[in-house]
Design an enzyme around this catalytic site. Structure first.
Site, PDB file in Angstrom:
ATOM      1  CB  ALA A  61      -0.905  -0.021   1.222  1.00 19.61           C
ATOM      2  CG  ASN A  62      -0.085   4.656  -1.819  1.00 16.33           C
ATOM      3  OD1 ASN A  62      -0.872   5.441  -1.311  1.00 16.33           O
ATOM      4  ND2 ASN A  62      -0.339   4.016  -2.954  1.00 16.33           N
ATOM      5  NE  ARG A  63       4.870   7.033   4.449  1.00 16.85           N
ATOM      6  CZ  ARG A  63       5.083   6.255   5.510  1.00 16.85           C
ATOM      7  NH1 ARG A  63       4.135   6.096   6.405  1.00 16.85           N
ATOM      8  NH2 ARG A  63       6.238   5.635   5.665  1.00 16.85           N
ATOM      9  CB  SER A  64      -2.921   7.896  -0.896  1.00 15.75           C
ATOM     10  OG  SER A  64      -4.123   8.550  -1.202  1.00 15.75           O
TER      11      SER A  64
ATOM     12  CB  ALA B 188      -1.555   7.331  -4.242  1.00 13.94           C
TER      13      ALA B 188
END
Ligand code: CTP
Length: 401
Positions: A211-214, A277
């Site tokens: 995942a990412n921090r969006s 994102a």
């Protein structure tokens, strides 16, 4: 458009941020509003009535007991003959007077006598803002129906101290004024918009993912704003913890491929804003069962495969929406990388931002963007994601005007 022929009564109280009110007057007037200034005694210690009057092209009112002014305009007319009263900067002292119903000078008397919407942009030292007395007054005023914009955090002009207390930037204040005076004009009525937002989760196995921090804050705010301007909005959201925006159809997805399918299923559309994102890579073949540690064996390798580029697919699609807007999350060379994405992905605009950890943009509430269009770039000052959303929605609406 919203501010055309609107009458703003601008109360300037005494703080160093009063210098920003000069720019604020310009910004309001260039959008078609008239500005009638009222200055407290304190304000006149920071900026002169001459400068304020020249920029406003109006008389500056300063005295409660001025026989001339009372016969001519009068404090009751000042309080009523306007569409909105804006206080910028609003000092701790003026907020205290308002919260307690004082009327011992022209500004406080107008504020007590008015029946118009009031918007305050506080500015003060961070210690003064966080003081329980000011916080109490703020709560009281919110309860009385006073609207607030800011304060924001940053370095103080006079002391270099950091913290919450800076006056919101003039453009943010203008956007807040516009939002309050918006009478529900729907420039995007009849238009269909697709917005993507949030991160994607790419499974490794049934319990793990990449995942990412969006956070989805910016994309969700844009979806809500487009809907407020009348568009029929479908929001395709990756996994986020914020609520679905009101007035929008939200489709929840996990993986980039699901996000692409949901976007394509909603064509044709007039507007596409790709804020998500999207993970660039997924695990080539996600395990069907939880991957277990095997004693004595090396960690399992992650073989990645490239995900579909949703923005590029839309930008080059036979059913391409009339207006395609993408974002660019960069940590270096923001302008160049943004422009190359504009061309490569076939977008009309790229909203580029620097998402380096020290900016706090990813996951945070504020944003500072560069709007890259075919005609050129525009730098917007740092502002709340909500205000960025309002401005992007207005920019989009201007293409359909
Ligand atoms: N985007 C997309 N699908 C992808 C990757 C990105 O739709 N698989 C969209 C994003 O929603 C955004 C824009 O493309 O509007 C740019 O995203 P960004 O992550 O900045 O760029 P990338 O294409 O991933 O390029 P890079 O990672 O090399 O910076």
């Amino acid at each position: 458009m919203i501010l055309q022929r609107k009458r703003i009564l601008l109360i300037i109280s005494g703080g160093i941020a009063a210098y920003k009110s000069l720019d604020l007057i310009r910004r309001l007037r260039e959008r078609g509003a008239s500005v009638r200034p009222v200055m407290t005694a304190g304000a006149q210690a920071f900026v002169t009535p001459l400068a304020v009057g020249a920029l406003a092209a109006d008389k500056v009112f300063t005295e409660l007991f001025s026989r001339e002014d009372e016969q001519d305009v009068g404090h009751i007319r000042l309080a009523r003959d306007c569409d909105l009263i804006l206080i910028a900067p609003a000092t701790a002292d003026l907020m205290a007077k308002m919260a307690n119903g004082h009327a011992d000078d022209l500004a406080s008397t107008i504020l007590l006598a008015t029946d118009k919407p009031v918007l305050a942009a506080p500015a003060m030292n961070p210690k003064m803002w966080t003081h329980p007395a000011t916080q109490r007054n703020h709560q009281t005023l919110v309860g009385d129906g006073i609207h607030f914009i800011g304060p924001t955090s940053g370095e103080m002009a006079e002391s270099g101290e950091k913290g919450e207390g800076r006056m919101a930037e003039p453009l943010e204040i203008v956007a807040a004024v516009e939002a309050l005076l918006d009478t529900g004009d729907k420039p995007l009525a009849g238009k269909k918009a697709i917005v993507t937002s949030g991160p994607t989760h790419e499974p490794i196995d049934p319990v793990r993912y990449i995942a990412n921090r969006s956070s989805g804050k910016q994309g969700h705010a844009i979806a809500a704003e487009l809907a407020r301007l009348g568009a029929e909005v479908t929001l395709v959201s990756g996994p986020v913890t914020i609520p679905d925006p009101k007035g929008v159809t939200t489709i929840h997805v996990e993986r980039a491929e699901d996000m692409r399918d949901a976007v394509l299923a909603n064509l044709p559309a007039d507007i596409a804003v790709m804020v998500a994102a999207v993970a660039d890579w997924r695990v080539a073949s996600a395990a069907g069962n939880k991957i277990k540690k095997q004693p004595g064996e090396a960690p399992p390798p992650l073989i990645l495969a490239e995900n579909p580029d949703i923005l590029k697919t839309i930008g080059r699609h036979p059913q391409r929406p009339t207006l395609v807007v993408g974002f660019a999350a960069e940590t270096q060379n923001v302008a160049e990388n943004g422009r190359s994405k504009l061309e490569r992905k076939g977008a009309d605009y790229i909203i580029a931002n620097d998402v380096s950890p020290e900016t706090g943009i990813m996951g945070g509430d504020r944003n500072r963007v560069k709007v890259i269009g075919k005609a050129g770039d525009e730098d917007w000052p740092e502002m709340g994601k909500q205000v960025v959303a309002e401005r992007i929605a207005r920019l989009i609406a201007s293409h359909f005007a």
